[in-house]
Scaffold this motif. Sequence first.
Motif, short mmCIF file in Angstrom:
data_model
loop_
_atom_site.label_atom_id
_atom_site.label_comp_id
_atom_site.label_asym_id
_atom_site.label_seq_id
_atom_site.Cartn_x
_atom_site.Cartn_y
_atom_site.Cartn_z
N ARG A 1 68.68 70.93 3.80
CA ARG A 1 68.62 69.53 4.22
C ARG A 1 67.58 69.45 5.34
O ARG A 1 67.78 70.03 6.40
CB ARG A 1 69.98 69.05 4.69
N VAL A 2 66.49 68.72 5.09
CA VAL A 2 65.35 68.78 5.99
C VAL A 2 64.80 67.38 6.28
O VAL A 2 64.77 66.52 5.40
CB VAL A 2 64.21 69.63 5.35
N ILE A 3 64.38 67.20 7.52
CA ILE A 3 63.62 66.01 7.90
C ILE A 3 62.27 66.49 8.40
O ILE A 3 62.20 67.29 9.33
CB ILE A 3 64.32 65.20 9.02
N ILE A 4 61.21 66.05 7.76
CA ILE A 4 59.85 66.36 8.16
C ILE A 4 59.32 65.14 8.90
O ILE A 4 59.24 64.05 8.32
CB ILE A 4 58.94 66.69 6.95
N ASP A 5 58.99 65.32 10.16
CA ASP A 5 58.51 64.23 11.01
C ASP A 5 57.02 64.42 11.21
O ASP A 5 56.59 65.44 11.75
CB ASP A 5 59.25 64.29 12.35
N GLY A 6 56.23 63.48 10.73
CA GLY A 6 54.78 63.57 10.87
C GLY A 6 54.20 62.35 11.53
O GLY A 6 54.76 61.26 11.45
N ASP A 7 53.06 62.54 12.20
CA ASP A 7 52.46 61.40 12.90
C ASP A 7 51.25 60.82 12.19
O ASP A 7 50.51 60.04 12.74
CB ASP A 7 52.14 61.74 14.36
N ILE B 1 65.68 65.90 1.46
CA ILE B 1 64.49 66.02 2.28
C ILE B 1 63.95 64.62 2.55
O ILE B 1 63.93 63.78 1.64
CB ILE B 1 63.41 66.92 1.63
N SER B 2 63.60 64.39 3.80
CA SER B 2 63.05 63.10 4.19
C SER B 2 61.74 63.32 4.91
O SER B 2 61.61 64.26 5.70
CB SER B 2 64.01 62.37 5.15
N PHE B 3 60.80 62.46 4.64
CA PHE B 3 59.52 62.48 5.33
C PHE B 3 59.45 61.20 6.14
O PHE B 3 59.46 60.10 5.58
CB PHE B 3 58.37 62.55 4.32
N VAL B 4 59.42 61.34 7.46
CA VAL B 4 59.46 60.18 8.34
C VAL B 4 58.25 60.17 9.25
O VAL B 4 57.74 61.21 9.65
CB VAL B 4 60.77 60.12 9.16
N PHE B 5 57.83 58.96 9.57
CA PHE B 5 56.71 58.78 10.48
C PHE B 5 57.23 58.72 11.91
O PHE B 5 58.17 57.98 12.21
CB PHE B 5 55.95 57.49 10.15
N GLY B 6 56.63 59.51 12.76
CA GLY B 6 56.96 59.49 14.18
C GLY B 6 55.69 59.31 14.99
O GLY B 6 54.66 59.91 14.66
N GLN B 7 55.75 58.49 15.99
CA GLN B 7 54.57 58.26 16.83
C GLN B 7 54.09 59.58 17.44
O GLN B 7 54.89 60.42 17.81
CB GLN B 7 54.92 57.29 17.95
#
Length: 128
Positions: A36-42, A77-83
């Motif tokens: 179970r993963v969250i990938i946080d990318g800017d 798995i989630s790909f989320v935008f982070g500042q």
Amino acid sequence: MASCVVPRSNVLDALMAESLACLQAVRYAKELGFRRVIIDGDSLIVIKKINEGMHDRSIIAPVIHYIRMKARDFDVISFVFGQRDANNVAHVLARDHRTQNDPCFWIEEVPGNAAYAANMDRLKLDSV
């Protein structure tokens, strides 16, 4: 939980660098056995392209396709935008290790400068 720096040569495009970083995050999470993963990318463009699931003809399309294929290996798995200003750890690690030729991997720890950046990021998020 984990972080890494993998030097890449001849990547002149920032969008390609961001998409390759995302791919590396997916590979590393898989290697560590995370389910179970969250990938946080800017990079909003990269995150949108992964999440939209549409095929496009951009230079990063093959990398995005491969990320989506590898994402099937996870239960969630989630790909989320982070500042960017809320994820200084990634930028500190990249800056401090940009002259290295070999990959560096950390599990449940990071070098001192990155730990400081993590604390600063945490303070920013707590104040919101």
